[in-house]
Design a protein around this motif. Sequence first.
Motif, short mmCIF file in Angstrom:
data_model
loop_
_atom_site.label_atom_id
_atom_site.label_comp_id
_atom_site.label_asym_id
_atom_site.label_seq_id
_atom_site.Cartn_x
_atom_site.Cartn_y
_atom_site.Cartn_z
N THR A 6 -10.83 59.13 18.28
CA THR A 6 -11.06 60.72 17.77
C THR A 6 -12.42 59.43 16.88
OG1 THR A 6 -9.70 59.66 14.64
CG2 THR A 6 -8.91 61.62 16.27
N PRO A 7 -13.80 59.88 17.37
CA PRO A 7 -14.45 58.26 17.02
C PRO A 7 -15.88 59.52 16.50
CG PRO A 7 -14.66 59.56 19.83
CD PRO A 7 -13.26 59.28 19.26
N TYR A 8 -15.72 60.82 16.13
CA TYR A 8 -16.55 60.82 15.42
C TYR A 8 -16.29 61.78 14.63
CZ TYR A 8 -12.42 64.19 16.92
OH TYR A 8 -11.32 64.60 17.75
N ASN A 9 -16.02 60.68 13.81
CA ASN A 9 -15.55 60.87 12.23
C ASN A 9 -17.14 60.56 11.07
OD1 ASN A 9 -13.09 61.50 12.01
ND2 ASN A 9 -12.44 59.59 12.10
N GLU A 10 -17.56 61.50 10.68
CA GLU A 10 -18.72 60.67 9.83
C GLU A 10 -18.36 60.17 9.06
OE1 GLU A 10 -17.16 63.69 9.61
OE2 GLU A 10 -16.54 64.61 7.46
N GLN A 11 -19.83 59.03 8.54
CA GLN A 11 -19.68 57.82 7.77
C GLN A 11 -20.18 58.67 6.42
OE1 GLN A 11 -22.70 55.50 8.97
NE2 GLN A 11 -21.52 55.66 11.22
N PHE A 12 -19.49 57.74 5.28
CA PHE A 12 -19.75 58.29 3.86
C PHE A 12 -20.52 57.13 3.34
CE2 PHE A 12 -16.86 61.94 2.85
CZ PHE A 12 -16.28 62.19 4.72
N PHE A 13 -21.16 57.70 2.77
CA PHE A 13 -22.81 57.18 2.41
C PHE A 13 -22.57 56.47 0.38
CE2 PHE A 13 -25.68 55.83 5.34
CZ PHE A 13 -25.43 56.55 6.35
#
Lengths: 116, 116
Positions: A100-107
Amino acid sequence: DTAVSQTPKYLVTQMGNDKSIKCEQNLGHDTMYWYKQDSKKFLKIMFSYNNKELIINETVPNRFSPKSPDKAHLNLHINSLELGDSAVYFCASSQLGYSTPYNEQFFGPGTRLTVL
Amino acid sequence: AQSVAQPEDQVNVAEGNPLTVKCTYSVSGNPYLFWYVQYPNRGLQFLLKYITGDNLVKGSYGFEAEFNKSQTSFHLKKPSALVSDSALYFCAVRLGIKAAGNKLTFGGGTRVLVKP
């Protein structure tokens, strides 16, 4: 609860000094990142660690050295600071699953570094 | 190589009017596309993403984006803008499944100003 936190928020220092920025995430993610945002707001990735292993290392001067003591922490140490290092540095995290390589990044909120 | 272009540095819109922020991308393979928003002195917040499936993606705060493969675009839209939508918006792309480390490439950002 803060998901991705960075310290310090502001850092003002003289040229030639060595400084560190710390980042912590409590999201249980396995991957963390450092980004640099310049004065024109352009955002560029610098490094990424997955399970404490360096997996992205962009063209960054070797004065910059990331360190990941564990999955929840990623620090950035900068030696011999230069004027051009002045920028906002953002930490981010995500769950890097190859299935599942499309997990968003949290900044994180960013660290504004000013080199005088 | 992958790249993202946001052709407009700034978009001005009156409150209540439709808002569109443009994004085009270039990537060798299937793209995963993201929109983030940055409020002043804050980190980036995830708005929405396109991975596969329906070309119209709905996200946070009433935003949506339409993936157009033939035009390699992923424009962000909101039917009725609010003053509180004034912020800096970033489009980002990453390569498909086997891209190393979830490497995101960001566009240069578009500043949105919604006037009352």
